[in-house]
Design a protein around this motif. Structure first.
Motif, PDB file in Angstrom:
ATOM      1  N   ARG A   1       0.874  -1.391   0.198  1.00 23.91           N
ATOM      2  CA  ARG A   1       0.420   0.006  -0.047  1.00 23.91           C
ATOM      3  C   ARG A   1       1.156   1.524   0.105  1.00 23.91           C
ATOM      4  O   ARG A   1       1.793   1.443   0.497  1.00 23.91           O
ATOM      5  CB  ARG A   1      -0.949   0.178   1.771  1.00 23.91           C
ATOM      6  N   VAL A   2       0.387   1.991  -0.378  1.00 23.99           N
ATOM      7  CA  VAL A   2       1.252   3.364  -0.924  1.00 23.99           C
ATOM      8  C   VAL A   2       0.141   4.715  -0.813  1.00 23.99           C
ATOM      9  O   VAL A   2      -1.245   4.696  -1.180  1.00 23.99           O
ATOM     10  CB  VAL A   2       2.135   3.145  -2.410  1.00 23.99           C
ATOM     11  N   ARG A   3       0.750   5.595  -0.440  1.00 23.73           N
ATOM     12  CA  ARG A   3       0.423   6.768   0.009  1.00 23.73           C
ATOM     13  C   ARG A   3       0.697   7.777  -0.714  1.00 23.73           C
ATOM     14  O   ARG A   3       1.919   7.177  -2.119  1.00 23.73           O
ATOM     15  CB  ARG A   3       0.821   7.533   0.961  1.00 23.73           C
ATOM     16  N   ALA A   4      -0.295   9.265  -1.058  1.00 22.78           N
ATOM     17  CA  ALA A   4      -0.015   9.367  -1.941  1.00 22.78           C
ATOM     18  C   ALA A   4       1.149  10.149  -1.582  1.00 22.78           C
ATOM     19  O   ALA A   4       1.645  10.797  -0.727  1.00 22.78           O
ATOM     20  CB  ALA A   4      -1.160  10.922  -2.328  1.00 22.78           C
ATOM     21  N   GLY A   5       2.297  11.227  -2.478  1.00 24.55           N
ATOM     22  CA  GLY A   5       3.594  11.680  -2.254  1.00 24.55           C
ATOM     23  C   GLY A   5       4.291  10.549  -2.207  1.00 24.55           C
ATOM     24  O   GLY A   5       5.489  10.747  -2.143  1.00 24.55           O
TER      25      GLY A   5
END
Length: 340
Positions: free
Chosen positions: A65-69
């Motif tokens: 899972r990745v976050r914005a930025g």
């Protein structure tokens, strides 16, 4: 033989009826309940570098899972950094030139130029006196007191002294006025050009970092460190967490029973006892043929309408392509529209 043909025909008709029943829904004995079957759909993002280069590092794996930025990958930027340093040095030199032009001559330089002018004027005065003296001697001695060569030499020295004074006067005037306005404009333009070049290099350096534009899940990692990449070669494919919807197909006979904004209940085979809430978010205005997943020729000729059920999946239990069952209660319609 006829019995076998009749039996086969009955089976084909039964299969076709079952397929149509699966596609367009069932009411489970309740005329107000419409059951539809479809698949979960999720938007995806293909991420690629804007510039060509060699991949230096990859920071995430498939399923992460990745976050914005969040930083996902980087390119080798050694050549760009050298070019940036070169452009910065060139900009510093040009900026210093502009400052010198704006400041003009230093007071010490003006004092020196004035002293040089005074010296030249003194040399001119001496040359004038030498010419006058030699001419006076020549006149009193009928040209016998001095030679013709001495007179020519004195006059030559006088012209040299006059030219030196003119040169020193012009030099002082230039120092007092400073450089020409056209030269100042040209120097300022060179500074702006170098600033733009430096900004472009810094932009390319920033684009050497691949960051996630949204919160998402890594669906595919398509390249590895050391690979040459470019704008046309995706490095990662991300599956967005929102929005999610279930794509179902609605028979024309049920088209009037479904409205945008109508509440829906979505269940999957994995979690049959944990329904997910949703709403009807899109009803196609154009009919199309039954999807190819229905293989019988009879059903492929039917026209149906695409419907999207936008779901609220806070626990992230739905996966892309997952089969899902949608239940609509047509008795409690809601007229509010929802965006996609």
């Amino acid at each position: 033989m006829n019995k076998k043909i009749i039996a086969g025909g009955v089976i084909v008709v039964a299969i076709a009826a079952a397929g149509l029943f699966w596609l367009t829904g069932k009411n489970d004995g309740d005329k107000n309940v419409l059951t539809l079957h479809g698949n979960v759909d999720i938007r995806q993002v293909s991420l690629a570098f804007e510039d060509n280069g060699r991949i230096s590092s990859l920071a995430v794996e498939e399923g992460d899972r990745v976050r914005a930025g969040q930083l996902l990958a980087t390119l080798d930027t050694r050549a760009l950094k050298i070019q940036e340093q070169q452009a910065q040095a060139q900009l510093d030199a040009q900026t210093q030139t502009v400052r010198e032009q704006q400041a003009g001559a230093r007071p010490e330089e003006l004092v020196q130029a004035k002293a040089q002018l005074l010296s030249a004027q003194a040399q001119l005065q001496k040359a004038n006196e030498d010419v006058s003296r030699i001419q006076h001697i020549s006149a009193n001695t009928a040209g016998k007191g001095v030679s013709r060569q001495e007179l020519d030499m004195a006059r030559s020295n006088l012209r040299i002294a006059q030219a030196s004074v003119t040169e020193r006067q012009a030099n002082l005037a230039l120092m007092q006025k400073g450089v020409r306005s056209e030269q100042r404009v040209a120097s300022a333009a060179q500074v702006r050009a170098t600033q733009a070049q430096l900004a472009l290099l810094q932009y390319h350096l920033s684009q050497a970092e691949l960051r996630s534009p949204v919160d998402a899940v890594v669906r595919a990692r398509l390249q590895e460190p050391g690979d040459m990449t470019g704008p046309q070669k995706a490095v990662y494919t991300l599956a967005l967490s929102k929005p999610k919807w279930v794509r179902v197909w609605l028979n024309e006979s049920d088209l009037g029973r479904v409205k945008s904004g109508m509440a829906a209940r979505v269940v999957t085979d994995s979690f049959p006892n944990k329904p997910v809430s949703g709403k009807v978010g899109f009803i196609s205005s154009v009919a199309e043929f039954t999807p190819k997943s229905v293989q019988t020729e009879e059903l492929r000729t039917n026209l149906v309408y695409e419907v999207r059920i936008v779901v609220d999946d806070p626990n992230d239990v739905l996966r892309m392509g997952q089969p899902a069952t949608v239940t609509l209660n047509t008795q409690t319609e809601k007229a509010s529209d929802v965006g996609q």
